[in-house]
Scaffold this active site. Sequence first.
Site, PDB file in Angstrom:
ATOM      1  N   GLU A   3       0.817  -1.206   0.000  1.00 48.30           N
ATOM      2  CA  GLU A   3       0.000   0.000   0.000  1.00 48.30           C
ATOM      3  C   GLU A   3       0.859   1.267   0.000  1.00 48.30           C
ATOM      4  O   GLU A   3       0.556   2.242  -0.703  1.00 48.30           O
ATOM      5  CB  GLU A   3      -0.920   0.029   1.233  1.00 48.30           C
ATOM      6  CG  GLU A   3      -1.863  -1.161   1.325  1.00 48.30           C
ATOM      7  CD  GLU A   3      -1.320  -2.302   2.158  1.00 48.30           C
ATOM      8  OE1 GLU A   3      -2.099  -2.886   2.938  1.00 48.30           O
ATOM      9  OE2 GLU A   3      -0.108  -2.613   2.028  1.00 48.30           O
ATOM     10  N   SER A  13      16.641 -43.977  -7.575  1.00 49.58           N
ATOM     11  CA  SER A  13      15.565 -43.058  -7.962  1.00 49.58           C
ATOM     12  C   SER A  13      16.040 -41.897  -8.827  1.00 49.58           C
ATOM     13  O   SER A  13      15.253 -41.004  -9.135  1.00 49.58           O
ATOM     14  CB  SER A  13      14.888 -42.491  -6.706  1.00 49.58           C
ATOM     15  OG  SER A  13      15.814 -41.741  -5.935  1.00 49.58           O
ATOM     16  N   LEU A  37      19.607 -30.357  -1.330  1.00 50.12           N
ATOM     17  CA  LEU A  37      18.319 -29.729  -1.005  1.00 50.12           C
ATOM     18  C   LEU A  37      18.412 -28.211  -0.925  1.00 50.12           C
ATOM     19  O   LEU A  37      17.666 -27.575  -0.181  1.00 50.12           O
ATOM     20  CB  LEU A  37      17.745 -30.299   0.299  1.00 50.12           C
ATOM     21  CG  LEU A  37      17.426 -31.794   0.273  1.00 50.12           C
ATOM     22  CD1 LEU A  37      16.891 -32.253   1.627  1.00 50.12           C
ATOM     23  CD2 LEU A  37      16.435 -32.129  -0.830  1.00 50.12           C
ATOM     24  N   ARG A  94      18.997 -23.762  -6.462  1.00 48.29           N
ATOM     25  CA  ARG A  94      20.057 -23.572  -7.441  1.00 48.29           C
ATOM     26  C   ARG A  94      19.530 -22.825  -8.664  1.00 48.29           C
ATOM     27  O   ARG A  94      19.691 -23.256  -9.807  1.00 48.29           O
ATOM     28  CB  ARG A  94      20.632 -24.928  -7.846  1.00 48.29           C
ATOM     29  CG  ARG A  94      21.267 -25.675  -6.683  1.00 48.29           C
ATOM     30  CD  ARG A  94      21.954 -26.959  -7.110  1.00 48.29           C
ATOM     31  NE  ARG A  94      21.026 -27.990  -7.514  1.00 48.29           N
ATOM     32  CZ  ARG A  94      20.433 -28.839  -6.678  1.00 48.29           C
ATOM     33  NH1 ARG A  94      20.660 -28.757  -5.366  1.00 48.29           N
ATOM     34  NH2 ARG A  94      19.598 -29.766  -7.128  1.00 48.29           N
ATOM     35  N   SER A  97      15.665 -39.353  14.056  1.00 46.24           N
ATOM     36  CA  SER A  97      15.372 -39.674  15.456  1.00 46.24           C
ATOM     37  C   SER A  97      16.584 -40.192  16.213  1.00 46.24           C
ATOM     38  O   SER A  97      16.748 -39.922  17.401  1.00 46.24           O
ATOM     39  CB  SER A  97      14.225 -40.691  15.528  1.00 46.24           C
ATOM     40  OG  SER A  97      14.556 -41.875  14.827  1.00 46.24           O
ATOM     41  N   GLY A 113      11.375 -39.768   1.553  1.00 48.32           N
ATOM     42  CA  GLY A 113      10.943 -41.085   1.125  1.00 48.32           C
ATOM     43  C   GLY A 113       9.586 -41.472   1.686  1.00 48.32           C
ATOM     44  O   GLY A 113       8.893 -40.674   2.335  1.00 48.32           O
ATOM     45  N   THR A 164       8.651 -43.390   4.117  1.00 48.79           N
ATOM     46  CA  THR A 164       8.420 -43.470   5.570  1.00 48.79           C
ATOM     47  C   THR A 164       7.965 -42.133   6.129  1.00 48.79           C
ATOM     48  O   THR A 164       6.930 -42.036   6.808  1.00 48.79           O
ATOM     49  CB  THR A 164       9.698 -43.935   6.289  1.00 48.79           C
ATOM     50  OG1 THR A 164      10.061 -45.236   5.812  1.00 48.79           O
ATOM     51  CG2 THR A 164       9.467 -44.002   7.796  1.00 48.79           C
ATOM     52  N   LEU A 165       8.723 -41.069   5.861  1.00 51.99           N
ATOM     53  CA  LEU A 165       8.365 -39.751   6.387  1.00 51.99           C
ATOM     54  C   LEU A 165       7.102 -39.219   5.727  1.00 51.99           C
ATOM     55  O   LEU A 165       6.207 -38.698   6.409  1.00 51.99           O
ATOM     56  CB  LEU A 165       9.527 -38.777   6.192  1.00 51.99           C
ATOM     57  CG  LEU A 165       9.313 -37.339   6.677  1.00 51.99           C
ATOM     58  CD1 LEU A 165       8.898 -37.313   8.145  1.00 51.99           C
ATOM     59  CD2 LEU A 165      10.583 -36.506   6.475  1.00 51.99           C
TER      60      LEU A 165
END
Length: 355
Positions: free
Chosen positions: A46, A162, A198, A201, A216, A286, A288-289
């Site tokens: 604004e 992968s 991660l 770029r 964990s 992956g 699991t998470l």
Amino acid sequence: MATALQLARHGLNSTHPNPRVGCVIAHDGQIVSTGWHARAGECHAEINALADAGSKAVGSTAYITLEPCNHSGKTPPCVDALIQAKVSRVVFAIEDPNPEVCGTGSRRLEQAGIEVKSGLMIDDAEDLNAGFLKRMRHGQPWVRIKLAQSMDGYIALANGSSQWISGAEARSDVQNWRARSDAILTGIGTILADDPSLNVRIGNASRQPLRVIADSRWRTPPDARILSIDGQVLIAGSHEHEIPGALIESSAELLKLPSVRGQVDLQCLLQELGRREINELQVEAGATLCGALLEQALVDEILIYQAPHLMGGEAIGPFATPRLDKMDDRVHLKWLDARRIGNDLRLRFKPEYNG
């Protein structure tokens, strides 16, 4: 309002922790000036639009993507500027759920004799600031899971391989989604299997998002690639396990959290990220998470890059979730968007949880 929303997108990657806001000043059906919020600590949309309008703002209508603020932070209240500029009407898309605003901006404008309307293009405005709005309403970031999968629904071969499922154009598009995110979350399985960076770029990245590892048992290798490049890294582990000395001496911040069934308490982690003013959290992890987040109804959006190939039997699916025996227990997905990116299909969904 459509123009104001387009303007707000100029701050897509840079306004954290503030919302993305655009403003259009119009008079007699003609646009007089425009503005957007570029980054925290700088002028709000604004203020920029009013400065450009000058005396032409008198008697005008201000179209704003979010309710104007009525409090002093790093910048003065925008309602004061609108009142002083003598605009006659303010139209905003959605009310600001920030407790310091939350209706007070519109009431202050009305008390000054300015006509106020809201609710224009609500869905688009909500989508633009989904992370900020969720954090203000619930104290947690917007959780977006990013997946690359084959046409038969797999994210990796049985041996864990992968790279790469999606094409170069899709992987480049992922960089844009990382750039708009405030944090990237992955799991220890991905760290050990892929050793990812991660990071963002692309040339127009204004910052690197916080990179978070759910680990964990504190198994992150001190020489992991993610710890050797620029940017902050947060490792969230269980207070039940001892932290190795080498990890203590690493560059990462270490966060001890409660555990649930031997894994990091994801609710606690999201609450902590909310306290750190993380608006958008992108999950690149992956099965699991991703499965744990989905099972606990913590996922707000799923971003899938579907590649035109088949990976065959015994490959790995995207979500490790409990078996379902009733069709009524399925998680339904609401379509948000679908478009072709290179040779892949980018799909956006919002989970709709039962109950």
